[in-house]
Design a protein around this motif. Structure first.
Motif, PDB file in Angstrom:
ATOM      1  N   VAL A 149     -47.060 -78.600   4.160  1.00  0.00           N
ATOM      2  CA  VAL A 149     -45.713 -79.174   4.293  1.00  0.00           C
ATOM      3  C   VAL A 149     -44.644 -78.142   3.909  1.00  0.00           C
ATOM      4  CG1 VAL A 149     -44.164 -80.985   3.456  1.00  0.00           C
ATOM      5  CG2 VAL A 149     -46.541 -81.540   4.012  1.00  0.00           C
ATOM      6  N   TYR A 150     -44.944 -77.325   2.897  1.00  0.00           N
ATOM      7  CA  TYR A 150     -43.996 -76.286   2.465  1.00  0.00           C
ATOM      8  C   TYR A 150     -43.637 -75.363   3.632  1.00  0.00           C
ATOM      9  CZ  TYR A 150     -42.155 -72.454  -0.446  1.00  0.00           C
ATOM     10  OH  TYR A 150     -41.361 -71.488  -1.015  1.00  0.00           O
ATOM     11  N   THR A 151     -44.628 -75.037   4.437  1.00  0.00           N
ATOM     12  CA  THR A 151     -44.380 -74.095   5.534  1.00  0.00           C
ATOM     13  C   THR A 151     -43.294 -74.618   6.470  1.00  0.00           C
ATOM     14  OG1 THR A 151     -46.639 -73.275   5.406  1.00  0.00           O
ATOM     15  CG2 THR A 151     -45.461 -72.875   7.454  1.00  0.00           C
ATOM     16  N   ASP A 152     -43.372 -75.889   6.836  1.00  0.00           N
ATOM     17  CA  ASP A 152     -42.378 -76.422   7.781  1.00  0.00           C
ATOM     18  C   ASP A 152     -41.081 -76.841   7.100  1.00  0.00           C
ATOM     19  OD1 ASP A 152     -44.212 -76.048   9.707  1.00  0.00           O
ATOM     20  OD2 ASP A 152     -44.507 -78.148  10.218  1.00  0.00           O
ATOM     21  N   ALA A 153     -41.204 -77.443   5.917  1.00  0.00           N
ATOM     22  CA  ALA A 153     -40.014 -78.020   5.276  1.00  0.00           C
ATOM     23  C   ALA A 153     -39.169 -76.967   4.562  1.00  0.00           C
ATOM     24  CB  ALA A 153     -40.432 -79.108   4.284  1.00  0.00           C
ATOM     25  N   VAL A 154     -39.806 -75.897   4.100  1.00  0.00           N
ATOM     26  CA  VAL A 154     -39.080 -74.895   3.307  1.00  0.00           C
ATOM     27  C   VAL A 154     -39.044 -73.540   4.020  1.00  0.00           C
ATOM     28  CG1 VAL A 154     -39.013 -73.678   1.085  1.00  0.00           C
ATOM     29  CG2 VAL A 154     -39.695 -76.095   1.162  1.00  0.00           C
ATOM     30  N   LEU A 155     -40.226 -73.022   4.336  1.00  0.00           N
ATOM     31  CA  LEU A 155     -40.259 -71.652   4.864  1.00  0.00           C
ATOM     32  C   LEU A 155     -39.624 -71.541   6.249  1.00  0.00           C
ATOM     33  CD1 LEU A 155     -41.145 -68.785   4.245  1.00  0.00           C
ATOM     34  CD2 LEU A 155     -43.411 -69.334   5.175  1.00  0.00           C
ATOM     35  N   ASP A 156     -39.899 -72.498   7.140  1.00  0.00           N
ATOM     36  CA  ASP A 156     -39.359 -72.388   8.503  1.00  0.00           C
ATOM     37  C   ASP A 156     -37.832 -72.320   8.517  1.00  0.00           C
ATOM     38  OD1 ASP A 156     -38.159 -73.692  11.034  1.00  0.00           O
ATOM     39  OD2 ASP A 156     -40.144 -73.081  11.707  1.00  0.00           O
ATOM     40  N   PRO A 157     -37.124 -73.246   7.844  1.00  0.00           N
ATOM     41  CA  PRO A 157     -35.649 -73.128   7.871  1.00  0.00           C
ATOM     42  C   PRO A 157     -35.134 -71.881   7.153  1.00  0.00           C
ATOM     43  CG  PRO A 157     -36.353 -75.015   6.525  1.00  0.00           C
ATOM     44  CD  PRO A 157     -37.571 -74.506   7.219  1.00  0.00           C
ATOM     45  N   ILE A 158     -35.877 -71.396   6.168  1.00  0.00           N
ATOM     46  CA  ILE A 158     -35.452 -70.157   5.495  1.00  0.00           C
ATOM     47  C   ILE A 158     -35.551 -68.979   6.460  1.00  0.00           C
ATOM     48  CG2 ILE A 158     -36.265 -68.475   3.765  1.00  0.00           C
ATOM     49  CD1 ILE A 158     -36.508 -70.843   1.809  1.00  0.00           C
ATOM     50  N   ILE A 159     -36.649 -68.917   7.219  1.00  0.00           N
ATOM     51  CA  ILE A 159     -36.790 -67.841   8.220  1.00  0.00           C
ATOM     52  C   ILE A 159     -35.709 -67.979   9.289  1.00  0.00           C
ATOM     53  CG2 ILE A 159     -38.287 -66.961  10.071  1.00  0.00           C
ATOM     54  CD1 ILE A 159     -40.699 -67.742   8.285  1.00  0.00           C
ATOM     55  N   ALA A 160     -35.491 -69.216   9.751  1.00  0.00           N
ATOM     56  CA  ALA A 160     -34.518 -69.431  10.832  1.00  0.00           C
ATOM     57  C   ALA A 160     -33.103 -69.062  10.385  1.00  0.00           C
ATOM     58  CB  ALA A 160     -34.572 -70.888  11.297  1.00  0.00           C
ATOM     59  N   THR A 161     -32.711 -69.482   9.190  1.00  0.00           N
ATOM     60  CA  THR A 161     -31.344 -69.171   8.740  1.00  0.00           C
ATOM     61  C   THR A 161     -31.160 -67.667   8.530  1.00  0.00           C
ATOM     62  OG1 THR A 161     -32.044 -69.795   6.499  1.00  0.00           O
ATOM     63  CG2 THR A 161     -30.734 -71.399   7.703  1.00  0.00           C
ATOM     64  N   LYS A 162     -32.213 -67.006   8.047  1.00  0.00           N
ATOM     65  CA  LYS A 162     -32.127 -65.547   7.864  1.00  0.00           C
ATOM     66  C   LYS A 162     -32.045 -64.858   9.230  1.00  0.00           C
ATOM     67  CE  LYS A 162     -32.577 -61.575   5.678  1.00  0.00           C
ATOM     68  NZ  LYS A 162     -31.475 -61.020   4.908  1.00  0.00           N
ATOM     69  N   ALA A 163     -32.926 -65.263  10.165  1.00  0.00           N
ATOM     70  CA  ALA A 163     -32.943 -64.628  11.493  1.00  0.00           C
ATOM     71  C   ALA A 163     -31.617 -64.855  12.227  1.00  0.00           C
ATOM     72  CB  ALA A 163     -34.117 -65.163  12.312  1.00  0.00           C
ATOM     73  N   LEU A 164     -31.016 -66.000  12.003  1.00  0.00           N
ATOM     74  CA  LEU A 164     -29.752 -66.317  12.695  1.00  0.00           C
ATOM     75  C   LEU A 164     -28.524 -65.894  11.884  1.00  0.00           C
ATOM     76  CD1 LEU A 164     -30.745 -69.888  13.961  1.00  0.00           C
ATOM     77  CD2 LEU A 164     -30.487 -67.840  15.372  1.00  0.00           C
ATOM     78  N   ASP A 165     -28.784 -65.275  10.721  1.00  0.00           N
ATOM     79  CA  ASP A 165     -27.716 -64.795   9.847  1.00  0.00           C
ATOM     80  C   ASP A 165     -26.758 -65.926   9.449  1.00  0.00           C
ATOM     81  OD1 ASP A 165     -26.567 -62.842   8.346  1.00  0.00           O
ATOM     82  OD2 ASP A 165     -25.264 -62.085   9.943  1.00  0.00           O
ATOM     83  N   ILE A 166     -27.336 -67.059   9.115  1.00  0.00           N
ATOM     84  CA  ILE A 166     -26.543 -68.218   8.673  1.00  0.00           C
ATOM     85  C   ILE A 166     -26.504 -68.191   7.143  1.00  0.00           C
ATOM     86  CG2 ILE A 166     -26.491 -70.752   8.525  1.00  0.00           C
ATOM     87  CD1 ILE A 166     -27.987 -70.751  11.252  1.00  0.00           C
ATOM     88  N   SER A 167     -25.318 -68.192   6.581  1.00  0.00           N
ATOM     89  CA  SER A 167     -25.271 -68.196   5.111  1.00  0.00           C
ATOM     90  C   SER A 167     -25.070 -69.625   4.602  1.00  0.00           C
ATOM     91  CB  SER A 167     -24.178 -67.263   4.595  1.00  0.00           C
ATOM     92  OG  SER A 167     -22.964 -67.644   5.157  1.00  0.00           O
ATOM     93  N   TYR A 168     -25.591 -69.894   3.436  1.00  0.00           N
ATOM     94  CA  TYR A 168     -25.522 -71.243   2.858  1.00  0.00           C
ATOM     95  C   TYR A 168     -25.723 -71.126   1.355  1.00  0.00           C
ATOM     96  CZ  TYR A 168     -30.607 -70.761   2.727  1.00  0.00           C
ATOM     97  OH  TYR A 168     -31.884 -70.303   2.476  1.00  0.00           O
ATOM     98  N   LYS A 169     -25.354 -72.187   0.654  1.00  0.00           N
ATOM     99  CA  LYS A 169     -25.603 -72.231  -0.791  1.00  0.00           C
ATOM    100  C   LYS A 169     -26.968 -72.868  -1.004  1.00  0.00           C
ATOM    101  CE  LYS A 169     -20.935 -72.734  -2.544  1.00  0.00           C
ATOM    102  NZ  LYS A 169     -19.992 -73.772  -2.925  1.00  0.00           N
ATOM    103  N   PRO A 170     -27.924 -72.170  -1.617  1.00  0.00           N
ATOM    104  CA  PRO A 170     -29.282 -72.729  -1.773  1.00  0.00           C
ATOM    105  C   PRO A 170     -29.301 -74.113  -2.406  1.00  0.00           C
ATOM    106  CG  PRO A 170     -29.297 -70.407  -2.332  1.00  0.00           C
ATOM    107  CD  PRO A 170     -27.854 -70.771  -2.101  1.00  0.00           C
ATOM    108  N   GLY A 171     -28.341 -74.377  -3.301  1.00  0.00           N
ATOM    109  CA  GLY A 171     -28.310 -75.683  -3.959  1.00  0.00           C
ATOM    110  C   GLY A 171     -27.856 -76.807  -3.044  1.00  0.00           C
ATOM    111  N   ASP A 172     -27.258 -76.453  -1.902  1.00  0.00           N
ATOM    112  CA  ASP A 172     -26.734 -77.466  -0.973  1.00  0.00           C
ATOM    113  C   ASP A 172     -27.766 -77.929   0.042  1.00  0.00           C
ATOM    114  OD1 ASP A 172     -24.327 -77.287  -2.197  1.00  0.00           O
ATOM    115  OD2 ASP A 172     -23.354 -76.109  -0.627  1.00  0.00           O
ATOM    116  N   VAL A 173     -28.892 -77.214   0.135  1.00  0.00           N
ATOM    117  CA  VAL A 173     -29.877 -77.547   1.179  1.00  0.00           C
ATOM    118  C   VAL A 173     -31.237 -77.829   0.551  1.00  0.00           C
ATOM    119  CG1 VAL A 173     -28.742 -76.209   3.011  1.00  0.00           C
ATOM    120  CG2 VAL A 173     -30.421 -75.096   1.531  1.00  0.00           C
ATOM    121  N   SER A 174     -32.043 -78.588   1.268  1.00  0.00           N
ATOM    122  CA  SER A 174     -33.339 -79.008   0.708  1.00  0.00           C
ATOM    123  C   SER A 174     -34.309 -77.849   0.555  1.00  0.00           C
ATOM    124  CB  SER A 174     -33.964 -80.066   1.621  1.00  0.00           C
ATOM    125  OG  SER A 174     -34.156 -79.517   2.907  1.00  0.00           O
TER     126      SER A 174
END
Ligand SMILES: N[C@@H](CCC(=O)N[C@@H](CS)C(=O)NCC(=O)O)C(=O)O
Length: 207
Positions: free
Chosen positions: A98-123
């Motif tokens: 579950v970690y792979t899809d719920a945590v790692l996938d959006p982290i890879i996607a936001t990094k690859a797309l250069d999307i910045s965010y506050k870690p405390g604001d997202v799951s």
């Protein structure tokens, strides 16, 4: 009967790999997620967001890679790809999957797309926390859930491979390379990579 809804060079690769590991017969339905006109509306009956992958097994539809992985590994227990209920590895297996899809996938996607965010604001939190967590876990064990290959590795292995080698979103740490090396040598993965390229370039598996 098992039908796999797939698009080459996409996130459904991890399920393709799992199916090759299982060795059970299945048929592939290609979904053209890059079609100019979009994915046909009729596909929404299978996958509500018109995304791949999806499977239909004996009339039962399953979507979302974590759920599909859990479903398939449990449906074919002789493959020994899921620690059974009561197995001490079961908790680590569920967590990694579950970690792979719920945590790692959006982290890879936001990094690859250069999307910045506050870690405390997202799951899913920060890239640094995910890298530290995976570095610690994979430094202590050979596979995602412990000392043997499971369906958590088709998920985590695919995400790390894509995250490091395709998108350059994750650091090329020695511990990640050491984890991926034996996975990339698995016959099922090699077979799957060849098939995926054939589907991407020829649109079919026919020679
Ligand atoms: N949460 C889904 C995500 C699947 C997903 O993102 N699929 C992408 C392929 S990379 C897709 O089908 N995109 C096509 C689209 O959104 O039109 C899962 O894990 O199964």
């Amino acid at each position: 009967m098992l039908t796999f809804y797939h698009a080459p060079r996409s996130r459904s690769f991890s399920i393709f790999w799992l199916l090759e590991e299982l060795g059970e017969p299945y048929t592939i339905e290609l979904v053209d997620i890059r079609a100019e006109a979009g994915v046909p509306e009729s596909y929404r009956a299978i996958q509500p967001h018109k995304k791949v992958p999806a499977i239909v097994h004996d009339g039962t539809t399953v979507t979302e890679r974590a759920a599909i992985s859990l479903y398939l590994a449990d449906a074919f227990p002789e493959s020994d790809l899921a620690p059974a209920l009561g197995d001490p590895m079961r908790a680590a297996y569920l967590t990694a999957l579950v970690y792979t899809d719920a945590v790692l996938d959006p982290i890879i996607a936001t990094k690859a797309l250069d999307i910045s965010y506050k870690p405390g604001d997202v799951s899913f939190g920060s890239l640094a926390d995910a890298v530290a967590n995976l570095e610690k876990r994979l430094g202590a064990q050979d596979y995602a859930a412990g000392d043997r290959f499971t369906a958590a590795d088709t998920q985590l292995g695919s995400a790390l491979h894509y995250g490091i080698n395709i998108f350059g979103a994750l650091p090329r740490l020695p511990v990640f390379q050491a984890y991926l090396h034996p996975l990339l040598a698995r016959p099922a993965l090699q077979q799957c990579m060849q098939k995926d390229e054939a589907l991407a370039t020829q649109g079919s598996l026919k020679p």
